[in-house]
Design a protein around this motif. Structure first.
Motif, PDB file in Angstrom:
ATOM      1  N   PHE A  40       0.625  -0.969  -0.054  1.00 52.49           N
ATOM      2  CA  PHE A  40       0.004   0.168  -0.043  1.00 52.49           C
ATOM      3  C   PHE A  40       0.843   1.249  -0.002  1.00 52.49           C
ATOM      4  CE2 PHE A  40       0.346  -0.863   4.701  1.00 52.49           C
ATOM      5  CZ  PHE A  40       0.736   0.440   5.112  1.00 52.49           C
ATOM      6  N   VAL A  41       0.097   2.031  -0.238  1.00 46.42           N
ATOM      7  CA  VAL A  41       0.755   3.607  -0.315  1.00 46.42           C
ATOM      8  C   VAL A  41       0.185   4.412   0.438  1.00 46.42           C
ATOM      9  CG1 VAL A  41       1.345   5.710  -1.766  1.00 46.42           C
ATOM     10  CG2 VAL A  41       1.666   3.423  -2.727  1.00 46.42           C
ATOM     11  N   ARG A  42       0.578   5.231   1.285  1.00 49.29           N
ATOM     12  CA  ARG A  42       0.147   6.139   2.288  1.00 49.29           C
ATOM     13  C   ARG A  42       0.525   7.524   1.944  1.00 49.29           C
ATOM     14  NH1 ARG A  42       2.221   6.868   8.367  1.00 49.29           N
ATOM     15  NH2 ARG A  42       3.612   8.099   6.975  1.00 49.29           N
ATOM     16  N   THR A  43      -0.536   8.494   1.871  1.00 52.27           N
ATOM     17  CA  THR A  43      -0.146   9.576   1.549  1.00 52.27           C
ATOM     18  C   THR A  43      -0.805  10.637   2.496  1.00 52.27           C
ATOM     19  OG1 THR A  43      -2.002   9.934  -0.055  1.00 52.27           O
ATOM     20  CG2 THR A  43       0.180   9.145  -1.235  1.00 52.27           C
ATOM     21  N   MET A  46       3.286  14.189   6.338  1.00 51.74           N
ATOM     22  CA  MET A  46       4.597  13.673   6.230  1.00 51.74           C
ATOM     23  C   MET A  46       5.058  12.948   4.912  1.00 51.74           C
ATOM     24  SD  MET A  46       5.465  12.588  10.145  1.00 51.74           S
ATOM     25  CE  MET A  46       6.995  11.908   9.787  1.00 51.74           C
ATOM     26  N   GLY A  47       4.341  13.340   3.773  1.00 53.34           N
ATOM     27  CA  GLY A  47       4.432  12.878   2.487  1.00 53.34           C
ATOM     28  C   GLY A  47       3.984  11.420   2.264  1.00 53.34           C
ATOM     29  N   GLU A  48       4.594  11.008   1.016  1.00 55.68           N
ATOM     30  CA  GLU A  48       4.105   9.620   0.477  1.00 55.68           C
ATOM     31  C   GLU A  48       5.358   8.494   0.963  1.00 55.68           C
ATOM     32  OE1 GLU A  48       3.205   8.451  -3.662  1.00 55.68           O
ATOM     33  OE2 GLU A  48       5.522   7.941  -3.320  1.00 55.68           O
ATOM     34  N   ARG A  49       4.445   7.357   1.630  1.00 54.43           N
ATOM     35  CA  ARG A  49       5.094   6.322   2.128  1.00 54.43           C
ATOM     36  C   ARG A  49       4.517   5.179   1.350  1.00 54.43           C
ATOM     37  NH1 ARG A  49       6.027   3.683   8.000  1.00 54.43           N
ATOM     38  NH2 ARG A  49       7.414   1.920   7.338  1.00 54.43           N
ATOM     39  N   VAL A  50       5.652   4.343   0.780  1.00 53.13           N
ATOM     40  CA  VAL A  50       5.157   3.210   0.232  1.00 53.13           C
ATOM     41  C   VAL A  50       5.693   1.981   1.069  1.00 53.13           C
ATOM     42  CG1 VAL A  50       5.835   1.543  -1.971  1.00 53.13           C
ATOM     43  CG2 VAL A  50       5.693   4.078  -1.928  1.00 53.13           C
ATOM     44  N   VAL A  51       4.686   1.227   1.385  1.00 52.87           N
ATOM     45  CA  VAL A  51       4.903  -0.107   2.343  1.00 52.87           C
ATOM     46  C   VAL A  51       4.717  -1.429   1.532  1.00 52.87           C
ATOM     47  CG1 VAL A  51       4.141  -1.095   4.478  1.00 52.87           C
ATOM     48  CG2 VAL A  51       4.079   1.422   4.318  1.00 52.87           C
ATOM     49  N   ILE A  52       5.924  -2.018   1.274  1.00 58.47           N
ATOM     50  CA  ILE A  52       5.852  -3.089   0.383  1.00 58.47           C
ATOM     51  C   ILE A  52       6.039  -4.459   1.471  1.00 58.47           C
ATOM     52  CG2 ILE A  52       7.127  -4.617  -1.111  1.00 58.47           C
ATOM     53  CD1 ILE A  52       8.154  -1.984  -2.508  1.00 58.47           C
ATOM     54  N   GLY A  54       5.894  -4.762   5.606  1.00 59.42           N
ATOM     55  CA  GLY A  54       6.085  -4.138   6.957  1.00 59.42           C
ATOM     56  C   GLY A  54       4.714  -3.660   6.855  1.00 59.42           C
ATOM     57  N   GLY A  55       4.577  -2.370   7.597  1.00 59.99           N
ATOM     58  CA  GLY A  55       3.401  -1.770   8.045  1.00 59.99           C
ATOM     59  C   GLY A  55       3.706  -0.127   8.265  1.00 59.99           C
ATOM     60  N   ALA A  56       2.421   0.318   8.658  1.00 55.50           N
ATOM     61  CA  ALA A  56       2.475   1.933   8.749  1.00 55.50           C
ATOM     62  C   ALA A  56       1.250   2.364   9.613  1.00 55.50           C
ATOM     63  CB  ALA A  56       2.747   2.726   7.553  1.00 55.50           C
ATOM     64  N   PHE A  57       1.156   3.367  10.361  1.00 56.26           N
ATOM     65  CA  PHE A  57       0.006   3.867  11.096  1.00 56.26           C
ATOM     66  C   PHE A  57      -0.593   4.786  10.126  1.00 56.26           C
ATOM     67  CE2 PHE A  57       2.271   3.059  14.850  1.00 56.26           C
ATOM     68  CZ  PHE A  57       1.287   2.435  15.767  1.00 56.26           C
ATOM     69  N   VAL A  58      -1.789   4.679   9.768  1.00 53.53           N
ATOM     70  CA  VAL A  58      -2.690   5.350   8.741  1.00 53.53           C
ATOM     71  C   VAL A  58      -3.792   6.186   9.573  1.00 53.53           C
ATOM     72  CG1 VAL A  58      -4.104   5.269   6.966  1.00 53.53           C
ATOM     73  CG2 VAL A  58      -2.214   3.673   7.111  1.00 53.53           C
ATOM     74  N   MET A  59      -3.696   7.383   9.828  1.00 49.32           N
ATOM     75  CA  MET A  59      -4.825   8.226  10.498  1.00 49.32           C
ATOM     76  C   MET A  59      -6.018   8.797   9.619  1.00 49.32           C
ATOM     77  SD  MET A  59      -3.209   8.495  13.557  1.00 49.32           S
ATOM     78  CE  MET A  59      -1.607   8.310  14.357  1.00 49.32           C
ATOM     79  N   ILE A  62      -5.800  12.397   8.358  1.00 45.13           N
ATOM     80  CA  ILE A  62      -4.591  12.761   8.020  1.00 45.13           C
ATOM     81  C   ILE A  62      -3.992  12.147   6.698  1.00 45.13           C
ATOM     82  CG2 ILE A  62      -2.370  13.370   8.996  1.00 45.13           C
ATOM     83  CD1 ILE A  62      -3.581  13.642  11.572  1.00 45.13           C
ATOM     84  N   HIS A  63      -4.172  10.925   6.579  1.00 43.28           N
ATOM     85  CA  HIS A  63      -3.599   9.997   5.419  1.00 43.28           C
ATOM     86  C   HIS A  63      -4.719   9.566   4.476  1.00 43.28           C
ATOM     87  CE1 HIS A  63      -0.487   9.408   8.670  1.00 43.28           C
ATOM     88  NE2 HIS A  63       0.038  10.361   7.871  1.00 43.28           N
ATOM     89  N   ASP A  64      -4.235   9.094   3.389  1.00 45.27           N
ATOM     90  CA  ASP A  64      -5.068   8.454   2.420  1.00 45.27           C
ATOM     91  C   ASP A  64      -4.330   7.188   2.153  1.00 45.27           C
ATOM     92  OD1 ASP A  64      -7.071   8.014   0.467  1.00 45.27           O
ATOM     93  OD2 ASP A  64      -5.774   8.847  -0.860  1.00 45.27           O
ATOM     94  N   TYR A  65      -5.159   6.045   2.093  1.00 43.86           N
ATOM     95  CA  TYR A  65      -4.660   4.651   1.931  1.00 43.86           C
ATOM     96  C   TYR A  65      -4.909   3.996   0.498  1.00 43.86           C
ATOM     97  CZ  TYR A  65      -4.551  -0.297   3.255  1.00 43.86           C
ATOM     98  OH  TYR A  65      -4.234  -1.593   3.217  1.00 43.86           O
TER      99      TYR A  65
END
Length: 143
Positions: A40-43, A46-52, A54-59, A62-65
């Motif tokens: 997934f891509v979180r935008t 704090m910008g774009e974060r590509v997660v291949i 692992g994981g990430a917090f998605v508020m 604040i974020h688009d998933y």
């Protein structure tokens, strides 16, 4: 130990358990994990974060998933009869082709797939319809 002290201890223990349960629920709700099948891509903040992997917090506010399917998707395309391909020497050719589409497991490729295809990577029918539309524009009708 007095009854008041035991009562306060039990009250603090109940409060601690409630706080832990709420914290686990919030972390479970906000933390998204990727797998071998879906990245997934979180935008947003704090910008774009590509997660291949692992994981990430998605508020939520604040974020688009945007999830991206990493599996190989077969796409069968048939151009026959009135939709047949017309060659330069004005011959009508029936074409049947099988394409196998996938996203490379690199940050750049996942980012491009999320930006151009969006959630259609999770729905092969919509991806096939888009491919057919593009093929029709390129080979046939809308020149």
């Amino acid at each position: 130990m007095s009854g008041v002290l035991i009562g306060e201890l039990i009250l603090w223990l109940i409060v601690a358990i409630i706080v832990i349960v709420v914290a686990v629920y919030i972390v479970n709700w906000l933390y998204h994990r990727s797998s071998k099948e879906v990245s997934f891509v979180r935008t947003g903040f704090m910008g774009e974060r590509v997660v291949i992997n692992g994981g990430a917090f998605v508020m939520p506010f604040i974020h688009d998933y945007t999830p991206v399917n990493m599996n190989v998707l077969p796409m069968g395309i048939t151009r026959a009869k009135q939709d047949a391909v017309i060659t330069r020497d004005r011959m009508r050719v029936d074409v049947e082709a099988d394409f196998y589409v996938r996203v490379q497991p690199t940050r750049e490729a996942v980012s491009i797939a999320a930006a151009t295809l969006g959630r259609r990577t999770l729905e092969p029918e919509k991806l096939h319809a888009l491919l057919m539309h593009l093929l029709h524009r390129h080979l046939g009708g809308d020149r």
